[in-house]
Scaffold this motif. Structure first.
Motif, PDB file in Angstrom:
ATOM      1  N   LEU A  79      64.996  95.729 -11.602  1.00  0.00           N
ATOM      2  CA  LEU A  79      65.812  95.640 -12.816  1.00  0.00           C
ATOM      3  C   LEU A  79      66.639  94.353 -12.788  1.00  0.00           C
ATOM      4  CD1 LEU A  79      67.822  98.314 -14.642  1.00  0.00           C
ATOM      5  CD2 LEU A  79      68.960  96.243 -13.933  1.00  0.00           C
ATOM      6  N   LEU A  80      67.281  94.068 -11.646  1.00  0.00           N
ATOM      7  CA  LEU A  80      68.135  92.883 -11.544  1.00  0.00           C
ATOM      8  C   LEU A  80      67.333  91.590 -11.672  1.00  0.00           C
ATOM      9  CD1 LEU A  80      70.582  94.086  -8.752  1.00  0.00           C
ATOM     10  CD2 LEU A  80      71.121  93.671 -11.169  1.00  0.00           C
ATOM     11  N   SER A  98      62.692  99.593  -9.229  1.00  0.00           N
ATOM     12  CA  SER A  98      63.785  99.542  -8.263  1.00  0.00           C
ATOM     13  C   SER A  98      64.978  98.831  -8.902  1.00  0.00           C
ATOM     14  CB  SER A  98      63.348  98.770  -7.014  1.00  0.00           C
ATOM     15  OG  SER A  98      63.140  97.399  -7.352  1.00  0.00           O
ATOM     16  N   LYS A  99      66.132  99.023  -8.310  1.00  0.00           N
ATOM     17  CA  LYS A  99      67.304  98.313  -8.830  1.00  0.00           C
ATOM     18  C   LYS A  99      67.087  96.804  -8.717  1.00  0.00           C
ATOM     19  CE  LYS A  99      72.303  97.887  -8.572  1.00  0.00           C
ATOM     20  NZ  LYS A  99      73.517  98.290  -7.853  1.00  0.00           N
ATOM     21  N   ALA A 149      67.429 101.842 -13.935  1.00  0.00           N
ATOM     22  CA  ALA A 149      66.285 101.533 -13.074  1.00  0.00           C
ATOM     23  C   ALA A 149      65.461 102.796 -12.817  1.00  0.00           C
ATOM     24  CB  ALA A 149      66.765 100.934 -11.748  1.00  0.00           C
ATOM     25  N   ARG A 150      66.139 103.881 -12.483  1.00  0.00           N
ATOM     26  CA  ARG A 150      65.450 105.159 -12.234  1.00  0.00           C
ATOM     27  C   ARG A 150      64.668 105.581 -13.476  1.00  0.00           C
ATOM     28  NH1 ARG A 150      69.381 107.256  -9.986  1.00  0.00           N
ATOM     29  NH2 ARG A 150      70.455 108.098 -11.799  1.00  0.00           N
ATOM     30  N   THR A 163      74.384 103.204 -16.008  1.00  0.00           N
ATOM     31  CA  THR A 163      74.567 102.361 -14.829  1.00  0.00           C
ATOM     32  C   THR A 163      73.234 101.679 -14.524  1.00  0.00           C
ATOM     33  OG1 THR A 163      73.931 104.122 -13.306  1.00  0.00           O
ATOM     34  CG2 THR A 163      76.295 103.963 -13.884  1.00  0.00           C
ATOM     35  N   LEU A 164      73.297 100.604 -13.761  1.00  0.00           N
ATOM     36  CA  LEU A 164      72.059  99.914 -13.391  1.00  0.00           C
ATOM     37  C   LEU A 164      71.126 100.851 -12.628  1.00  0.00           C
ATOM     38  CD1 LEU A 164      73.455  96.399 -12.383  1.00  0.00           C
ATOM     39  CD2 LEU A 164      72.466  97.132 -14.572  1.00  0.00           C
ATOM     40  N   GLU A 165      71.694 101.694 -11.779  1.00  0.00           N
ATOM     41  CA  GLU A 165      70.874 102.642 -11.017  1.00  0.00           C
ATOM     42  C   GLU A 165      70.181 103.642 -11.937  1.00  0.00           C
ATOM     43  OE1 GLU A 165      74.113 101.975 -10.395  1.00  0.00           O
ATOM     44  OE2 GLU A 165      73.996 100.911  -8.469  1.00  0.00           O
ATOM     45  N   LYS A 221      74.643  94.804 -16.629  1.00  0.00           N
ATOM     46  CA  LYS A 221      74.633  95.692 -17.791  1.00  0.00           C
ATOM     47  C   LYS A 221      74.819  94.871 -19.068  1.00  0.00           C
ATOM     48  CE  LYS A 221      76.797 100.023 -19.269  1.00  0.00           C
ATOM     49  NZ  LYS A 221      77.773 101.052 -18.843  1.00  0.00           N
TER      50      LYS A 221
END
Length: 174
Positions: free
Chosen positions: A40-41, A36-37, A30-31, A25-27, A47
């Motif tokens: 990443l975005l 941070s999300k 990122a983690r 997942t994006l979360e 994705k």
């Protein structure tokens, strides 16, 4: 490519390789990347963009190898690059897993990038080796070594691989 983009792609690759496509997942990515999300975005809007970014990384690697092959001995370069380092093997594993899982996270460009890798080497080997059956044997042996490395299956030790490469080069030289 920026260090942050590379770190995010590495995190995505490792998440998919370690825990599967659904876990990426994006979360989670990122983690794992330590961003941070939102960070990443900023680099990858989805994705699908992550999968595309990893496929582009592989496309660039293939381009470098093909350039080397076109300057010299395509058979030797192909076989030398048929035992990838761990990072490249994990990149391919993640892309293959995403392609295999399908769905909206994999675009036509990513599917094309994977197919192009196999097609370009098949073409180069076919041009470099007079006998089409020998060209297929070289390609299939190299692909087998590569896919064994990518999937984590056992590969022969280095001396045996070197002996296989020598034998295939000799066969290609006629």
């Amino acid at each position: 490519m920026s260090q942050t983009r590379d770190r995010i792609l590495d995190a995505f690759r490792d998440q998919v390789s370690d825990d599967g496509v659904a876990s990426a997942t994006l979360e989670a990515v990122a983690r794992r990347a330590g961003v941070s999300k939102g960070g990443l975005l900023y680099h990858f809007g989805s994705k699908r963009a992550l999968v595309d970014g990893l496929a582009e990384r592989l496309r660039e690697s293939t381009r470098r190898n093909v350039d080397r092959a076109e300057e010299g001995d395509p058979v030797r370069v192909f076989l030398e690059t048929s035992t990838p380092d761990e990072a490249e093997a994990r990149d391919y594993w993640a892309v293959f897993a995403a392609v295999r899982a399908g769905g909206q996270d994999v675009g036509a460009d990513t599917r094309r990038a994977v197919a192009e890798v196999f097609e370009v080497w098949g073409r180069l080997l076919g041009e470099a080796i007079d006998d089409p059956v020998t060209a297929d044997l070289v390609r299939l042996a190299g692909d087998g070594l590569y896919l064994s490395a990518v999937t984590g299956l056992p590969v022969p030790d280095r001396p045996r691989i070197d002996a296989v490469v020598r034998r295939l080069i000799d066969a290609a030289d006629g």
